[in-house]
Every structure is written in structure tokens, then in C-alpha cells.
Design a protein around this motif. Structure first.
Motif, mmCIF file in Angstrom:
data_model
loop_
_atom_site.group_PDB
_atom_site.id
_atom_site.type_symbol
_atom_site.label_atom_id
_atom_site.label_comp_id
_atom_site.label_asym_id
_atom_site.label_seq_id
_atom_site.Cartn_x
_atom_site.Cartn_y
_atom_site.Cartn_z
ATOM 1 N N LYS A 15 0.827 -1.206 0.000
ATOM 2 C CA LYS A 15 0.000 0.000 0.000
ATOM 3 C C LYS A 15 0.864 1.259 0.000
ATOM 4 O O LYS A 15 0.535 2.246 -0.677
ATOM 5 C CB LYS A 15 -0.932 -0.011 1.211
ATOM 6 C CG LYS A 15 -2.054 -1.043 1.119
ATOM 7 C CD LYS A 15 -2.907 -1.032 2.382
ATOM 8 C CE LYS A 15 -4.052 -2.039 2.293
ATOM 9 N NZ LYS A 15 -4.863 -2.075 3.539
ATOM 10 N N SER A 19 1.066 3.862 -3.312
ATOM 11 C CA SER A 19 0.640 5.236 -3.071
ATOM 12 C C SER A 19 1.642 6.246 -3.607
ATOM 13 O O SER A 19 1.349 7.446 -3.683
ATOM 14 C CB SER A 19 0.413 5.481 -1.577
ATOM 15 O OG SER A 19 1.645 5.534 -0.875
ATOM 16 N N THR A 170 -5.628 0.816 -4.644
ATOM 17 C CA THR A 170 -5.195 -0.404 -3.973
ATOM 18 C C THR A 170 -6.185 -0.836 -2.893
ATOM 19 O O THR A 170 -6.543 -0.045 -2.021
ATOM 20 C CB THR A 170 -3.809 -0.201 -3.350
ATOM 21 O OG1 THR A 170 -2.906 0.254 -4.356
ATOM 22 C CG2 THR A 170 -3.293 -1.491 -2.733
ATOM 23 N N SER A 180 -5.234 -3.841 -7.458
ATOM 24 C CA SER A 180 -4.518 -2.580 -7.598
ATOM 25 C C SER A 180 -3.922 -2.484 -8.992
ATOM 26 O O SER A 180 -3.638 -3.510 -9.636
ATOM 27 C CB SER A 180 -3.385 -2.488 -6.571
ATOM 28 O OG SER A 180 -2.689 -1.269 -6.673
#
Length: 341
Positions: A15, A19, A170, A180
Motif C-alpha cells: 500500500k 501510493s 489499492t 490494484s
């Protein structure tokens, strides 16, 4: 460290990585993150002139490189239209048919970021006489800004060459599915961070010198073109393919026997598959018809190495992709068994 704990750690790292926008050529924020994470674990990572991150995690003799890439597909501003919309050009093997209607971000060279949406030139079903083909020349970026001409866009600081990144979106579900963009290959990068973390936390005894390599130009074909001079063996840890005529599922670790660049080292493929079988892992040996990896760039650069490719099964590659924590676990366990005594 329990299996559930390491999967949770890998999920957290995934994650964090997704990002960070990092289309090929715009990867500094991602590699800065990797450097900080590895340094916090007590390692001494190195950043190459090219931007790759490498780190020795222990062991002696028979040097092995495990490689994953953190550059992703994306786009770049090719030109600014008279109506204030942006004409894009592809970075890597980006497929516009998978991005039509997707939210995106545009990054300027002076550090600003603007949001927008990717659409074809006539997306309205109630207006179009016929569907517009979703190919590059028919795609445009509509900025979420009140601009409708070139001058307005220029005033925002946007210019040709600025990077366009798609929203990764995601999600990790309670049932273990991972959804994702850019699981290719940030999922494997997260797995390698999990390996580095476990080596420190659990005190793994490595059976050779192991170097982790995070590359930044894989999507354009030359990410792995430089590795430590003493490398004897290299395994690309990249997405495993799921699709027609393939045995791998999202729950498996895939071991590639051949891709578009030819066969992988026969003995290494055999060794990896025998190890997966003896450990009771869920795996498949597959042939990927349209695929290339970092380790092939290494071979083309003249390195005398044994080469392999493994990865968690990923469905809908170069799209909004899907995998499963089972595939992560099987990949992680195969790597652990392969590099420990």
C-alpha cells in the motif's frame, strides 16, 4: 515471525509503494522510500547513478541477486491542446483501453500536482454517433481545474514532458484478494522488503551472498542492465501470469520456463520447481508468450549468470490487476527456502 505477520507487513509495504506515483523516469520518490525502509532495518543500501537501489542482506559465496522493479506504466504530456486538454504519450506498455475513465495525477517539474481524468475524445454515449476507439491519439487528460485553453494550462505550470500517473486504487479484501494497478511489480518489491525484514527479525542463515535489487527502468527494457560484477545467479521476482493456456492462479507462485526472450535456465527452473514441490507450495511452471524481465536485460548486458523468474500469480496484467495473499505467501516461502540453509 508468523506467516500472518509477514503477510500483513508485505501488505502494508504494498500500500505504501502503490501510493507513490512512479512511472518509468519518475521514480525518485519510490527509491527514496526504499532507501529509508532498508536503512531503518539496519542495512546499507546503495543508490546507483541510474536510480536502482541495491542492498546486500547477508551470506557468503555464490552471489545471488533477487530483483524486482518499482517503475510502473504511465504516461507523459505530449502536448497541450487548444481546448486546455492534455494529449498524452505512453510510458512503457500502457494500454489506453484499460485507463479510459480512470482518475489520474499530473506532476509538474516545479513540484506541483494536479488531478484529472483520462477520457477519449467523445466519451458520452448520449452524444457520440459511434464509439471512439481507445487508442493513444484519441485519448486526452481533462484537468480538474477551470482551464479551457493553452494559456490557462501553462499558467498552472504544466508543460510538455510532465508525468501522468494513474490512480492505483489499492484494496486488500478480508478474503485475501489484492486489487490494484501496478502489482507489476510493486507486489514483488513488497515481498522482497518482507524478505529483508525477516532476515533481520528472524536471523536467517543465508546459504550464499544475497543482494536485493530494486530497478527503475524495467518497463522500458533496461532496468537490470547493471548488477554486481560477481553475480553468479539472478532471479527476477516479478508478476506471475494468469490467463488462457496457463496453469498459474492468483493463489500460486509462478515459475517461468520461457517468455518472449527465450527459455530461462533449465537447471534453475528445475531446482525451483522441485523445491516448491518438496515444500508443498502451490505453484505452476508456465510459459509467458508476451513478457520480458529484468534478468534478460542483465543477460543482454553480457553477464555470465544463471537466470530465473518467479512471482505471485497476477490476473489482468497491465490493467487493474488482481492477486491473492496465498500467492504472496507461496512466493515468499519459496524465496525463503531457496536462500536459507
Amino acid at each position: 515471525m508468523s506467516t500472518e505477520k509477514i503477510k500483513e507487513y508485505i501488505g502494508t509495504q504494498l500500500k505504501a509503494l502503490t501510493s507513490i506515483a512512479s512511472p518509468t523516469g519518475f521514480t525518485k520518490n519510490a527509491t527514496d522510500y526504499l532507501m529509508k525502509q532498508l536503512e531503518a532495518m539496519g542495512y546499507a543500501p546503495q543508490l546507483s547513478n541510474k536510480g536502482n537501489v541495491s542492498v546486500e542482506i547477508g551470506g557468503v559465496g555464490a552471489p545471488l541477486v533477487l530483483a524486482a522493479h518499482v517503475d510502473t506504466l504511465g504516461a507523459m504530456v505530449r502536448s497541450i491542446k487548444d481546448n486546455g486538454r492534455l494529449r498524452p504519450t505512453t510510458i512503457g506498455g500502457h494500454q489506453w483501453s484499460t485507463a479510459d475513465g480512470e482518475n489520474c495525477m499530473v506532476f509538474t517539474r516545479d513540484g506541483r500536482m494536479y488531478t484529472g481524468v483520462v477520457l477519449n475524445t467523445e466519451p458520452s454515449a448520449h452524444v457520440a454517433d459511434e464509439k471512439v476507439e481507445t487508442k493513444e491519439e484519441n485519448m486526452e487528460i481533462l484537468l480538474d481545474e477551470n482551464v479551457n485553453d493553452k494559456q490557462g494550462v501553462a499558467a498552472l505550470g504544466i508543460q510538455t514532458g510532465d508525468i501522468i500517473a494513474m490512480d492505483p486504487r489499492t484494496v486488500i479484501t478480508e478474503s485475501g484478494y489484492i486489487k490494484s494497478r501496478f502489482l507489476d511489480d510493486k507486489l514483488s518489491a513488497a515481498i522482497l522488503l518482507g524478505v529483508a525484514h525477516a532476515v533481520k527479525e528472524e536471523g536467517w542463515r543465508l546459504n550464499r551472498k544475497v543482494t536485493l535489487l530494486f530497478t527503475v527502468y524495467e518497463e522500458v527494457g533496461h532496468g537490470g542492465s547493471f548488477v554486481p560484477a560477481d553475480t553468479e545467479e539472478m532471479i527476477s521476482v516479478d508478476m506471475g501470469c494468469v490467463g488462457a493456456d496457463l496453469g498459474c492462479t492468483e493463489h500460486m507462485v509462478s515459475i517461468c520456463a520461457k517468455d518472449s526472450g527465450g527459455p530461462y535456465n533449465y537447471e534453475l527452473v528445475t531446482e525451483l520447481s522441485n523445491l516448491a514441490k518438496s515444500e508443498g507450495l502451490d505453484y505452476a511452471i508456465d510459459v509467458y508468450p508476451h513478457y520480458g524481465s529484468d534478468v534478460e536485460a542483465t543477460l543482454h548486458s553480457g553477464y555470465d549468470i544463471r537466470h530465473g523468474l518467479i512471482g505471485a500469480g497476477v490476473y489482468a496484467s497491465h490493467n487493474y490487476e488482481r492477486s491473492h495473499m496465498d500467492g504472496v505467501e507461496n512466493t515468499y516461502k519459496l524465496l525463503r527456502k531457496y536462500i536459507t540453509k
